[in-house]
Design an enzyme around this catalytic site. Structure first.
Site, PDB file in Angstrom:
ATOM      1  CG  PHE A  10      -8.745  -3.252 -14.929  1.00 15.51           C
ATOM      2  CD1 PHE A  10      -7.413  -3.558 -14.695  1.00 15.51           C
ATOM      3  CD2 PHE A  10      -9.056  -2.005 -15.453  1.00 15.51           C
ATOM      4  CE1 PHE A  10      -6.403  -2.646 -14.991  1.00 15.51           C
ATOM      5  CE2 PHE A  10      -8.053  -1.085 -15.755  1.00 15.51           C
ATOM      6  CZ  PHE A  10      -6.721  -1.406 -15.518  1.00 15.51           C
ATOM      7  CB  VAL A  11     -10.006  -0.932  -9.846  1.00 14.31           C
ATOM      8  CG1 VAL A  11     -10.170   0.509  -9.376  1.00 14.31           C
ATOM      9  CG2 VAL A  11     -11.144  -1.796  -9.328  1.00 14.31           C
TER      10      VAL A  11
ATOM     11  NE  ARG B  88      -3.444   0.137  -1.167  1.00 16.93           N
ATOM     12  CZ  ARG B  88      -3.260  -1.186  -1.009  1.00 16.93           C
ATOM     13  NH1 ARG B  88      -3.141  -1.970  -2.053  1.00 16.93           N
ATOM     14  NH2 ARG B  88      -3.229  -1.721   0.180  1.00 16.93           N
TER      15      ARG B  88
ATOM     16  N   GLY C 197     -11.867   0.777  -2.626  1.00 15.40           N
ATOM     17  CA  GLY C 197     -13.044  -0.064  -2.395  1.00 15.40           C
ATOM     18  C   GLY C 197     -13.809  -0.472  -3.643  1.00 15.40           C
TER      19      GLY C 197
ATOM     20  N   GLY D 163     -12.800  -2.411  -6.186  1.00 16.23           N
ATOM     21  CA  GLY D 163     -12.635  -3.838  -6.476  1.00 16.23           C
ATOM     22  C   GLY D 163     -13.537  -4.679  -5.583  1.00 16.23           C
TER      23      GLY D 163
ATOM     24  CG  ASN E 251      -0.484  -5.248  -3.483  1.00 14.35           C
ATOM     25  OD1 ASN E 251      -0.064  -5.533  -2.357  1.00 14.35           O
ATOM     26  ND2 ASN E 251       0.013  -4.255  -4.203  1.00 14.35           N
TER      27      ASN E 251
ATOM     28  CE1 TYR F 108      -9.636 -10.614  -6.560  1.00 16.43           C
ATOM     29  CE2 TYR F 108      -7.688 -11.835  -7.229  1.00 16.43           C
ATOM     30  CZ  TYR F 108      -8.667 -10.908  -7.493  1.00 16.43           C
ATOM     31  OH  TYR F 108      -8.690 -10.284  -8.722  1.00 16.43           O
TER      32      TYR F 108
END
Lengths: 207, 207
Positions: free
Chosen positions: A135-136, A142, A144, A146, A175, A180
């Site tokens: 989780f971010v 967006r 970096g 993650g 997304n 992934y």
């Protein structure tokens, strides 16, 4: 494990560190935000107390700040949590910056976390890692973080000679699926998750 | 844990017992049969040696036959394997009866196995069980062995106060899905499994 990666764009300096008991309030808030994002708040029942006792059962209330990875930082199932912190000092529009100020100070802000534990593949006869949560926080997406968190888990798995790193994604989260796949993951379409829980599970405990 | 359940129809007497290192040849044969059934033999690389060292790392080659559940019977990820054995003595048409004669003797035949390990849910802040494999040999299917094995895992989870028992099923395996739903499991349609493995995973270990 601690690593710093300059992600782009824009230039953000992130650090990953092992979480400990003092981070539980931040972890709980992020788990709740994740449940909201995944539209799964009806499954949410964690509290600071239950999270602390299950994730960090053997820890002192205030562990030494320089404590590195050790067995005492793992819960009953070998669970490990890592935090991503932003220490760039740039003014990011983060309405929760004060709430998520790192317990380590230094102007660091908690940006996200990853939580994982060992699993096992009989086909490979090898241990792997299962990533329960990645989780971010919204203000830091967006950028970096993650990639940094998942790469750190993958790097540790590779260095330990493990067979796989696995996790799940919701089929509508395009997304995440794209991200992934860019990371090199295969997204398997043919498996479905089965779950026994709640009163149904309890009924099996009655002889 | 050991339990005997008279399943029907027809009347078969099954026993569940904890597996140990002597059972590795039988477990490996069943994993291979499972890979064939699941059309996943291309992912299969386990050997007796790798299975033994990863599942039973701390065991003597010939452990005492009366050894009950203990921490030494768990592998690195807390893995546990239970065997279902048929001891009814009825003549079942089993072309592999001799191959699968139980190491415990007494005319018992290994009919299937279940392999599981702890996992963790942050939403519940609770440990659970993940069932990696549940397999019943072809001659013993539709006789209650699968139900017996999965019930035993669920019963232990319930008695330990765990939050969930989870596993995966292939979406084309309609018989299994129907069976799991009859057991009270929810089959979740919206999750997809992601996996980093092989050379892609190894590449993350290179700094």
């Amino acid at each position: 494990m601690s690593s710093a990666i300059a992600a782009s764009p824009p230039q953000i300096l992130g650090t990953i560190r092992l979480a400990d008991n003092r981070d539980v309030p931040h972890i709980l808030k992020m788990i709740r935000q994740m449940a909201e994002f995944e539209r799964l708040t009806h499954l949410f029942s964690a509290t600071e107390s239950s999270l602390s006792s299950s994730l960090f059962p053997a820890e002192d209330p205030v562990p030494p700040s320089d404590r590195s990875q050790s067995s005492s930082s793992r819960g009953a199932a070998g669970v490990r949590a890592d935090l991503a912190e932003d220490r760039s000092g740039f003014p990011i529009a983060d309405p929760e910056a004060e709430i998520f100020a790192s317990v380590r100070g230094g102007g660091r802000i908690v940006a996200g976390f990853v939580l994982f534990f060992p699993n096992y593949s009989t086909f490979l006869a090898k241990t792997g890692f299962y990533v329960e949560d990645l989780f971010v926080r919204e203000a830091y997406r967006r950028r970096g973080f993650g990639r940094m968190l998942l790469s750190a888990v993958a790097a540790q798995a590779a260095k330990m000679g493990l067979g796989r790193v696995e996790w799940c994604v919701l089929d509508w989260n395009e997304n995440a699926i794209k991200f992934y796949q860019e990371m090199g993951a295969e997204v398997h379409q043919e498996w479905r998750i089965c779950r026994l829980a709640g009163e149904v599970l309890q009924s099996y405990g009655q002889d």
